[in-house]
Design an enzyme around this catalytic site. Structure first.
Site, short mmCIF file in Angstrom:
data_model
loop_
_atom_site.label_atom_id
_atom_site.label_comp_id
_atom_site.label_asym_id
_atom_site.label_seq_id
_atom_site.Cartn_x
_atom_site.Cartn_y
_atom_site.Cartn_z
N HIS A 12 0.84 -1.20 0.00
CA HIS A 12 0.00 0.00 0.00
C HIS A 12 0.88 1.25 0.00
O HIS A 12 2.07 1.19 0.33
CB HIS A 12 -0.93 -0.01 1.21
CG HIS A 12 -2.02 -1.03 1.09
ND1 HIS A 12 -2.62 -1.61 2.18
CD2 HIS A 12 -2.61 -1.57 -0.01
CE1 HIS A 12 -3.54 -2.47 1.76
NE2 HIS A 12 -3.54 -2.45 0.44
N GLY A 64 -3.31 -1.87 -7.25
CA GLY A 64 -4.29 -2.52 -6.39
C GLY A 64 -5.70 -2.00 -6.54
O GLY A 64 -6.63 -2.78 -6.80
N ASP A 69 -4.77 -6.37 -7.04
CA ASP A 69 -4.88 -7.37 -5.96
C ASP A 69 -5.73 -8.55 -6.42
O ASP A 69 -5.40 -9.71 -6.14
CB ASP A 69 -5.50 -6.75 -4.71
CG ASP A 69 -4.65 -5.65 -4.09
OD1 ASP A 69 -3.45 -5.57 -4.41
OD2 ASP A 69 -5.20 -4.87 -3.30
N ASP A 89 -1.17 -1.29 4.68
CA ASP A 89 -1.31 -0.11 5.54
C ASP A 89 -2.53 -0.35 6.43
O ASP A 89 -3.66 -0.10 6.02
CB ASP A 89 -1.48 1.15 4.69
CG ASP A 89 -1.69 2.39 5.53
OD1 ASP A 89 -1.67 2.29 6.77
OD2 ASP A 89 -1.88 3.47 4.93
N HIS A 96 -10.38 -0.40 -1.80
CA HIS A 96 -10.52 -1.73 -2.41
C HIS A 96 -10.34 -2.83 -1.35
O HIS A 96 -9.77 -3.88 -1.62
CB HIS A 96 -9.53 -1.89 -3.57
CG HIS A 96 -8.09 -1.75 -3.16
ND1 HIS A 96 -7.57 -0.60 -2.61
CD2 HIS A 96 -7.07 -2.62 -3.22
CE1 HIS A 96 -6.28 -0.78 -2.35
NE2 HIS A 96 -5.96 -2.01 -2.71
N ASP A 99 -10.99 -6.47 -2.24
CA ASP A 99 -9.94 -7.14 -3.02
C ASP A 99 -8.78 -7.58 -2.12
O ASP A 99 -8.20 -8.65 -2.31
CB ASP A 99 -9.41 -6.22 -4.12
CG ASP A 99 -10.42 -5.97 -5.22
OD1 ASP A 99 -11.46 -6.66 -5.26
OD2 ASP A 99 -10.17 -5.07 -6.05
N ARG A 105 -7.45 -14.12 1.70
CA ARG A 105 -8.25 -15.34 1.84
C ARG A 105 -7.79 -16.42 0.87
O ARG A 105 -7.64 -17.59 1.24
CB ARG A 105 -9.73 -15.03 1.62
CG ARG A 105 -10.65 -16.22 1.75
CD ARG A 105 -12.12 -15.78 1.64
NE ARG A 105 -13.00 -16.91 1.78
CZ ARG A 105 -13.48 -17.63 0.75
NH1 ARG A 105 -13.17 -17.29 -0.49
NH2 ARG A 105 -14.26 -18.66 0.96
#
Length: 148
Positions: A12, A64, A69, A89, A96, A99, A105
């Site tokens: 980030h 991202g 992402d 961050d 987002h 995402d 995950r």
């Protein structure tokens, strides 16, 4: 390490300086692998490597917030990523967020090691297990737990 990995690198905005510093510190190791980065992060790492005379295979996907992402998450699902380094961050909201959570995950579901700080990234990238043919990561087990 003898095995060539595909390493995803994401950071980030407030963590990009830290990521570039980490990448330069690990440039000798990273230059032996394929690196897939979100757009801005990849551009910054490419520039830092050029300034240090480091040649590396760096592929940049979208940034991202523009789907990068999600692109890397899809690569995880297709088993195209061996290791992910994602400096998040945690102190600022991200537009987002869905995402980001999806990438985290998918790494957990598909058993892809993911480092979210420099210390864990250093430990993962230097692990001797990458070259240990006797080590086979176990597939995560999702078994219902009965609390009775």
């Amino acid at each position: 390490m003898n095995k060539k990995l595909t390493i995803a690198i994401v950071a980030h905005d407030q963590r990009k300086a830290d990521m570039v510093d980490w990448a330069v510190f690990n440039a000798d190791t990273l230059s032996k692998h394929k690196i897939v980065c979100t757009g801005t992060t990849g551009g910054l790492i490419e520039k830092a490597f050029e300034e240090k005379g480091v040649q590396a295979e760096i592929v940049c996907v979208n940034s991202g917030p523009l789907g990068g992402d999600a692109e890397i998450a899809a690569m995880v699902v297709r088993h195209e990523i061996n290791l992910a380094i994602f400096l998040i961050d945690d102190l600022s909201p991200q537009p987002h967020e869905a995402d980001i959570l999806m990438l985290l995950r998918q790494c957990r579901i598909h058993n892809v090691p993911i480092a979210c700080n420099r210390y864990s990234a250093d430990l993962m990238i230097t692990s001797s297990l990458w070259d240990n043919d006797d080590y086979v990561p176990l597939v995560p087990k999702y078994v219902k737990f009965n609390r009775e």
